[in-house]
Design a protein around this motif. Structure first.
Motif, PDB file in Angstrom:
ATOM      1  N   UNK A 131      -6.802   8.686 -16.747  1.00  0.00           N
ATOM      2  CA  UNK A 131      -6.952   9.538 -15.572  1.00  0.00           C
ATOM      3  C   UNK A 131      -7.466   8.729 -14.386  1.00  0.00           C
ATOM      4  N   UNK A 132      -7.056   9.169 -13.196  1.00  0.00           N
ATOM      5  CA  UNK A 132      -7.505   8.477 -12.000  1.00  0.00           C
ATOM      6  C   UNK A 132      -6.859   7.122 -11.817  1.00  0.00           C
ATOM      7  N   UNK A 133      -5.737   6.891 -12.487  1.00  0.00           N
ATOM      8  CA  UNK A 133      -5.025   5.610 -12.425  1.00  0.00           C
ATOM      9  C   UNK A 133      -5.905   4.450 -12.874  1.00  0.00           C
ATOM     10  N   UNK A 134      -6.611   4.672 -13.978  1.00  0.00           N
ATOM     11  CA  UNK A 134      -7.414   3.612 -14.578  1.00  0.00           C
ATOM     12  C   UNK A 134      -6.754   3.061 -15.831  1.00  0.00           C
TER      13      UNK A 134
ATOM     14  N   UNK B  46       0.847  -1.197   0.000  1.00  0.00           N
ATOM     15  CA  UNK B  46       0.000   0.000   0.000  1.00  0.00           C
ATOM     16  C   UNK B  46       0.882   1.245   0.000  1.00  0.00           C
ATOM     17  N   UNK B  47       0.250   2.389  -0.142  1.00  0.00           N
ATOM     18  CA  UNK B  47       0.969   3.665  -0.067  1.00  0.00           C
ATOM     19  C   UNK B  47       1.436   4.163  -1.419  1.00  0.00           C
ATOM     20  N   UNK B  48       1.760   5.463  -1.507  1.00  0.00           N
ATOM     21  CA  UNK B  48       2.203   6.057  -2.774  1.00  0.00           C
ATOM     22  C   UNK B  48       3.559   5.516  -3.200  1.00  0.00           C
ATOM     23  N   UNK B  49       3.806   5.526  -4.513  1.00  0.00           N
ATOM     24  CA  UNK B  49       5.074   5.045  -5.052  1.00  0.00           C
ATOM     25  C   UNK B  49       6.005   6.211  -5.375  1.00  0.00           C
ATOM     26  N   UNK B  50       7.291   5.944  -5.270  1.00  0.00           N
ATOM     27  CA  UNK B  50       8.337   6.932  -5.512  1.00  0.00           C
ATOM     28  C   UNK B  50       9.407   6.294  -6.388  1.00  0.00           C
TER      29      UNK B  50
ATOM     30  N   UNK C 200      -2.884  15.336  -8.159  1.00  0.00           N
ATOM     31  CA  UNK C 200      -3.113  14.968  -6.757  1.00  0.00           C
ATOM     32  C   UNK C 200      -2.078  15.621  -5.850  1.00  0.00           C
ATOM     33  N   UNK C 201      -0.843  15.741  -6.316  1.00  0.00           N
ATOM     34  CA  UNK C 201       0.191  16.390  -5.513  1.00  0.00           C
ATOM     35  C   UNK C 201      -0.077  17.886  -5.380  1.00  0.00           C
ATOM     36  N   UNK C 202      -0.488  18.512  -6.475  1.00  0.00           N
ATOM     37  CA  UNK C 202      -0.792  19.940  -6.447  1.00  0.00           C
ATOM     38  C   UNK C 202      -1.949  20.224  -5.485  1.00  0.00           C
ATOM     39  N   UNK C 203      -2.934  19.351  -5.483  1.00  0.00           N
ATOM     40  CA  UNK C 203      -4.117  19.548  -4.633  1.00  0.00           C
ATOM     41  C   UNK C 203      -3.943  19.009  -3.220  1.00  0.00           C
ATOM     42  N   UNK C 204      -2.758  18.472  -2.919  1.00  0.00           N
ATOM     43  CA  UNK C 204      -2.482  17.991  -1.569  1.00  0.00           C
ATOM     44  C   UNK C 204      -3.235  16.737  -1.185  1.00  0.00           C
TER      45      UNK C 204
ATOM     46  N   UNK D 259       8.817  15.965  -4.944  1.00  0.00           N
ATOM     47  CA  UNK D 259       7.591  15.462  -4.321  1.00  0.00           C
ATOM     48  C   UNK D 259       7.315  16.258  -3.048  1.00  0.00           C
ATOM     49  N   UNK D 260       6.389  17.212  -3.091  1.00  0.00           N
ATOM     50  CA  UNK D 260       6.164  18.049  -1.913  1.00  0.00           C
ATOM     51  C   UNK D 260       5.621  17.281  -0.717  1.00  0.00           C
ATOM     52  N   UNK D 261       5.075  16.097  -0.963  1.00  0.00           N
ATOM     53  CA  UNK D 261       4.487  15.297   0.105  1.00  0.00           C
ATOM     54  C   UNK D 261       5.453  14.273   0.684  1.00  0.00           C
TER      55      UNK D 261
END
Length: 424
Positions: A217-220, A188-192, A414-418, A233-235
């Protein structure tokens, strides 16, 4: 320094752009190249999968440094052949490149080095596939199945699905074709994506990036070779790069050296920032595409000198890396039908604009640029922050014309929108 880049995609175009700006690089070639690289580098026909041909071209052209972009020539032994010809080469040996060429080999290295990664079940036959899927489902109940081709698959050999029949179908198709399969624990979790330049001893990590693998879009949609990327990666948690250097990159390089298979070149760690900490999803043995297209524009350090230091074992003496402020975003413009059956041969206009890198293109005798692959262009925007870089990238995409082309509209959104968070 005369530098020869091997490959024909947007990654190689990005490498050429960065190398061209290095004052130490006095001559630049890209073989076989594409319609974009030919504007800034000499071109030559080349079968990149033929190590003898790669070394022969490097010798006849008089290269001081060869930079190998794709994984296929590395696994085939092109770096070995170039070094045997007495020419410095940025890229691992065929033995070391097995860290990408065989996922099972990579797992063995990680286990020996104590590198955190997903549990894996090697599969050699249909009965083992059924058992492995059962064990994976029992380990993380309700999680998607993860089924991977064990060998090279151009970034498209992974199926992540909650549909057991689909997981079985993918695994059986690989086995029926004579390949091997790896079933893995779902992470799980975001990938880098984190690149590191290494000479087999010293390891210099670059800035982290994030790739978007899914087509829609939306990882589909299906997995692709990558539909876009952004950096930084700001997050990302504070200290992430130092943590990965200490727990993943340096231990892996040290283990490869201990085995007598030193890894020199670009070690790419695909990571998942899971609820249980950092885990390695995969290793690659070369610059990633499309992440290279956003990492290199942020690198202020001259690239030629950096890669030459890695190729000659002098990375410990290289000055610390310098980075530009701001952010970069790249959006991949793909051909109709990509990734299943991309259509080629269509004219492309707007491909000579600023920030447009060629991936799958070729030029007619009259100069007309045509699509020649599934991922046709990689369009880059830079700015003071991700939002500005993203806007610049999509403004440039709007100027491109290719019949039937498609691209994601949510790269870095998604990164821009936090909306990305990491449980630590």
């Amino acid at each position: 320094m005369r530098v020869l880049v091997i490959g024909s995609g947007a990654r190689e175009h990005a490498l050429c752009v960065a190398l061209q700006s290095d004052p130490a690089v006095t001559a630049l070639a890209c073989a076989p190249g594409n319609a974009g690289t030919r504007a800034i580098a000499e071109a030559a026909p080349l079968d990149v999968a033929d190590p003898v041909a790669v070394a022969a071209l490097a010798s006849t052209w008089g290269a001081d440094l060869v930079v190998i972009g794709p994984e296929v020539p590395l696994v085939a032994g092109a770096a070995d052949a170039v070094r045997e010809a007495g020419i410095a080469c940025f890229g691992p040996s065929a033995q070391a490149a097995q860290i990408e060429g065989s996922k099972s080999f990579a797992k063995h290295v990680m286990t020996a080095a104590g590198v955190p990664t997903a549990r894996a079940w090697p599969v050699g036959g249909p009965a083992e596939l059924e058992t492995a899927l059962d064990e994976a489902a029992a380990l993380v109940p309700g999680a998607p199945y993860v089924v991977k081709d064990d060998g090279l698959a151009a970034g498209k050999g992974v199926v992540v699905t909650t549909d057991r029949d689909a997981a079985l179908a993918h695994g059986r198709a690989v086995l029926d074709a004579g390949g091997a399969v790896l079933v893995e624990e779902y992470l799980d979790g975001p990938e880098v994506s984190l690149f590191a330049v290494t000479d087999g001893t010293t390891v210099l990590p670059l800035v982290p990036a994030q790739d978007h693998k899914r087509r829609d879009d939306g990882d589909g949609g299906p997995n692709t070779g990558g539909m876009g990327a952004y950096a930084p990666l700001p997050w990302a948690p504070a200290g992430l790069v130092d943590e990965v250097l200490a727990t993943v990159l340096q231990p892996t390089v040290d283990e490869m050296a201990r085995r007598g298979e030193p890894f020199s070149g670009l070690l790419y760690a695909g990571l998942a920032l899971t609820s249980r900490g950092v885990r390695v999803v995969e290793f690659n043995a070369r610059f990633g595409d499309p992440e290279t297209q956003v990492v290199l524009p942020l690198l202020e350090t001259p690239l030629g000198g950096l890669l030459h230091a890695a190729a000659t074992g002098t990375l410990a003496d290289h000055p610390p890396l310098r980075w530009r402020d701001g952010a970069a975003v790249t959006v991949v413009v793909a051909a109709q039908g990509y990734p299943e059956r991309p259509r080629t041969g269509d004219p492309v206009t707007g491909a000579d604009g600023a920030g447009v890198l060629h991936a799958g293109t070729a030029a007619d005798a009259d100069g007309t640029v045509r699509s020649a692959g599934g991922r046709v262009l990689s369009v880059i925007g830079t700015g003071d922050d991700l939002a500005a870089a993203r806007q610049a990238a999509y403004e440039r995409v709007a100027a491109v014309r290719l019949a039937g082309a498609h691209w994601r509209t949510d790269i870095a959104l998604a990164a821009v929108e936090g909306r990305i968070s990491v449980a630590r």
